[in-house]
Scaffold this motif. Structure first.
Motif, short mmCIF file in Angstrom:
data_model
loop_
_atom_site.label_atom_id
_atom_site.label_comp_id
_atom_site.label_asym_id
_atom_site.label_seq_id
_atom_site.Cartn_x
_atom_site.Cartn_y
_atom_site.Cartn_z
N TYR A 64 0.83 -1.20 0.00
CA TYR A 64 0.00 0.00 0.00
C TYR A 64 0.87 1.25 0.00
CZ TYR A 64 0.75 1.46 4.84
OH TYR A 64 1.31 1.91 6.01
N SER A 66 0.37 5.73 0.65
CA SER A 66 -0.57 6.71 1.19
C SER A 66 0.03 8.10 1.07
CB SER A 66 -0.88 6.41 2.66
OG SER A 66 0.28 6.57 3.45
N VAL A 68 -0.90 11.53 3.37
CA VAL A 68 -1.76 11.96 4.48
C VAL A 68 -1.34 13.32 5.01
CG1 VAL A 68 -2.20 9.55 5.16
CG2 VAL A 68 -0.35 10.82 6.25
#
Length: 91
Positions: A64, A66, A68
């Motif tokens: 994964y 990300s 943020v």
């Protein structure tokens, strides 16, 4: 079998809080197998201990990505064994 290796991948968090995150993550790994259960346990534990709103993401290492926004000084990305963790207080 030995203790799984812990790797610090990115940190913007004080040493004491980092140790607390690693301790809580280890507790979660000993209690749960499912990634959602592990993440939920860590999130709720930190909201209880530290207040505010915390986000915890748990996945298999390398599966994964990300991007943020987090509160400054409250971000920690690490791995334990084959699990990757992303932990932060939301901004």
């Amino acid at each position: 079998m030995g203790k799984p290796e812990t790797k610090i991948l990115h940190v913007d968090m004080g040493d004491e809080l980092q140790q607390e995150v690693l301790q809580v993550a280890s507790l979660a790994l000993n209690q749960y197998e499912d990634n959602w259960d592990i993440a939920h346990y860590i999130k709720k534990e930190f909201e209880k201990r530290q207040g505010g709103y915390w986000i915890c993401i748990v996945g298999k290492y390398g599966e994964y990505s990300s991007s943020v926004t987090y509160q400054r000084n409250f971000y920690f990305r690490f791995s334990i064994g084959n699990k990757k963790f992303e932990m932060f207080r939301s901004a």
